[in-house]
Design a protein around this motif. Sequence first.
Motif, PDB file in Angstrom:
ATOM      1  N   SER A 113       0.844  -1.205   0.000  1.00 26.14           N
ATOM      2  CA  SER A 113       0.000   0.000   0.000  1.00 26.14           C
ATOM      3  C   SER A 113       0.873   1.247   0.000  1.00 26.14           C
ATOM      4  N   VAL A 114       0.236   2.381  -0.284  1.00 27.16           N
ATOM      5  CA  VAL A 114       0.925   3.675  -0.198  1.00 27.16           C
ATOM      6  C   VAL A 114      -0.099   4.706   0.270  1.00 27.16           C
ATOM      7  N   VAL A 115       0.352   5.606   1.134  1.00 24.92           N
ATOM      8  CA  VAL A 115      -0.552   6.525   1.838  1.00 24.92           C
ATOM      9  C   VAL A 115      -0.033   7.959   1.750  1.00 24.92           C
ATOM     10  N   ILE A 116      -0.943   8.919   1.616  1.00 22.68           N
ATOM     11  CA  ILE A 116      -0.597  10.325   1.826  1.00 22.68           C
ATOM     12  C   ILE A 116      -1.530  10.899   2.886  1.00 22.68           C
ATOM     13  N   ALA A 117      -0.991  11.791   3.702  1.00 21.31           N
ATOM     14  CA  ALA A 117      -1.799  12.464   4.722  1.00 21.31           C
ATOM     15  C   ALA A 117      -1.361  13.916   4.795  1.00 21.31           C
ATOM     16  N   THR A 118      -2.310  14.808   4.991  1.00 18.51           N
ATOM     17  CA  THR A 118      -1.998  16.226   5.121  1.00 18.51           C
ATOM     18  C   THR A 118      -2.987  16.885   6.062  1.00 18.51           C
ATOM     19  N   GLN A 119      -2.617  18.060   6.528  1.00 18.20           N
ATOM     20  CA  GLN A 119      -3.540  18.829   7.371  1.00 18.20           C
ATOM     21  C   GLN A 119      -4.649  19.418   6.513  1.00 18.20           C
ATOM     22  N   LYS A 120      -5.792  19.624   7.152  1.00 20.65           N
ATOM     23  CA  LYS A 120      -6.881  20.332   6.472  1.00 20.65           C
ATOM     24  C   LYS A 120      -7.215  21.556   7.308  1.00 20.65           C
ATOM     25  N   LYS A 121      -6.908  22.721   6.769  1.00 21.49           N
ATOM     26  CA  LYS A 121      -7.202  23.962   7.478  1.00 21.49           C
ATOM     27  C   LYS A 121      -8.200  24.767   6.674  1.00 21.49           C
ATOM     28  N   VAL A 122      -9.322  25.090   7.291  1.00 14.27           N
ATOM     29  CA  VAL A 122     -10.323  25.944   6.642  1.00 14.27           C
ATOM     30  C   VAL A 122     -10.089  27.362   7.149  1.00 14.27           C
TER      31      VAL A 122
ATOM     32  N   PHE B 150      -5.192  15.472  16.561  1.00 13.99           N
ATOM     33  CA  PHE B 150      -6.090  15.764  15.450  1.00 13.99           C
ATOM     34  C   PHE B 150      -7.473  15.166  15.645  1.00 13.99           C
ATOM     35  N   LYS B 151      -8.457  15.877  15.082  1.00 17.04           N
ATOM     36  CA  LYS B 151      -9.795  15.322  14.899  1.00 17.04           C
ATOM     37  C   LYS B 151      -9.899  14.938  13.424  1.00 17.04           C
ATOM     38  N   ALA B 152     -10.909  14.152  13.093  1.00 18.95           N
ATOM     39  CA  ALA B 152     -11.052  13.655  11.717  1.00 18.95           C
ATOM     40  C   ALA B 152     -11.146  14.800  10.704  1.00 18.95           C
ATOM     41  N   GLN B 153     -11.789  15.909  11.113  1.00 22.64           N
ATOM     42  CA  GLN B 153     -11.969  17.015  10.166  1.00 22.64           C
ATOM     43  C   GLN B 153     -10.691  17.837   9.953  1.00 22.64           C
ATOM     44  N   ASP B 154      -9.642  17.549  10.751  1.00 29.12           N
ATOM     45  CA  ASP B 154      -8.376  18.278  10.612  1.00 29.12           C
ATOM     46  C   ASP B 154      -7.408  17.606   9.653  1.00 29.12           C
ATOM     47  N   LEU B 155      -7.778  16.441   9.129  1.00 30.02           N
ATOM     48  CA  LEU B 155      -6.859  15.664   8.294  1.00 30.02           C
ATOM     49  C   LEU B 155      -7.494  15.256   6.977  1.00 30.02           C
ATOM     50  N   GLU B 156      -6.623  15.081   5.981  1.00 32.21           N
ATOM     51  CA  GLU B 156      -7.020  14.442   4.723  1.00 32.21           C
ATOM     52  C   GLU B 156      -6.063  13.273   4.510  1.00 32.21           C
ATOM     53  N   VAL B 157      -6.617  12.099   4.267  1.00 33.03           N
ATOM     54  CA  VAL B 157      -5.809  10.898   4.073  1.00 33.03           C
ATOM     55  C   VAL B 157      -6.302  10.180   2.825  1.00 33.03           C
TER      56      VAL B 157
ATOM     57  N   ILE C 265      -9.796   8.514  -1.293  1.00 31.14           N
ATOM     58  CA  ILE C 265      -9.677   9.445  -0.166  1.00 31.14           C
ATOM     59  C   ILE C 265     -10.542   8.910   0.970  1.00 31.14           C
ATOM     60  N   LEU C 266      -9.963   8.769   2.139  1.00 28.04           N
ATOM     61  CA  LEU C 266     -10.693   8.212   3.280  1.00 28.04           C
ATOM     62  C   LEU C 266     -11.779   9.181   3.749  1.00 28.04           C
ATOM     63  N   THR C 267     -12.900   8.631   4.186  1.00 28.90           N
ATOM     64  CA  THR C 267     -13.987   9.447   4.729  1.00 28.90           C
ATOM     65  C   THR C 267     -13.637   9.876   6.157  1.00 28.90           C
ATOM     66  N   ALA C 268     -14.390  10.836   6.689  1.00 27.71           N
ATOM     67  CA  ALA C 268     -14.165  11.310   8.060  1.00 27.71           C
ATOM     68  C   ALA C 268     -14.312  10.171   9.068  1.00 27.71           C
ATOM     69  N   ASP C 269     -15.283   9.281   8.820  1.00 19.35           N
ATOM     70  CA  ASP C 269     -15.493   8.140   9.726  1.00 19.35           C
ATOM     71  C   ASP C 269     -14.298   7.193   9.724  1.00 19.35           C
TER      72      ASP C 269
END
Length: 247
Positions: A48-57, A211-218, A230-234
């Motif tokens: 597998s291969v994964v990317i993760a980043t912050q999500k800032k609104v 982090f909370k789920a809404q703070d990340l994008e994976v 793209i993974l869902t918030a759940d």
Amino acid sequence: MSSRSASAGYDRHITIFSPDGRLFQVEYAFKAISNSGLTSVGVRGKDSVVIATQKKVPDKLIDPATVTHVFGITPSIGCVVTGLEPDGRTQIMRARQEAAEFKYKYAYDITPDMLAKRMANINQVYTQKAFMRPLGVSMIIIGWDDERGPQLYKTDPAGYYAGFKATAAGAKHQEAFNFLEKKLKSDEEPNAEDSVELAIATLSSVLSANFKAQDLEVAVVTKDNPVFRILTADEIDAELTRIAEKD
């Protein structure tokens, strides 16, 4: 003599080398990525291969669903762009165009390494011509190659690209490198779950944040499901819970 006066005149045009062999405008593009305030991480595992980043609104009035730095390029390739957001969108549009043209020309999907090479070549041209400026973004590209398995590549504004076992971009990227080097042994390849866990743990550690789920994008691509997803918030919430339970 201050560094500012030493560089005076040589940072006006991107095509002029300074006496010590530097292109200041290209260096400033790297600074734009670091100053973006976001950190992104990519981890390649055994299957597998994964990317993760912050999500800032940036504003409470903005719809969070419209803010993203993670994009699909082909069904099996996607990426995270770190740096100036408008420049990132431009790169994504170009990457999708290049992928579509490759498929039209050769009748099969572009591979992650070919896409990374093509985008790096385009970036390098942007450092040669006086009527262009380097784009202030770094792309971390992930995808599945039928022959080579999971792939992780990173491109930068200078036109350099390489494949990685794990990498990072943006603010505190050096701290992220150090963390990943400690966690990843030279011959170790984590499984899909551990890859996601390592990517999130790296962000949590270097940014000292819970982090909370809404703070990340994976996003992930796996052998069992070689599609960029793209993974869902759940799903992110479940991963965060699993990490918290381990600690």
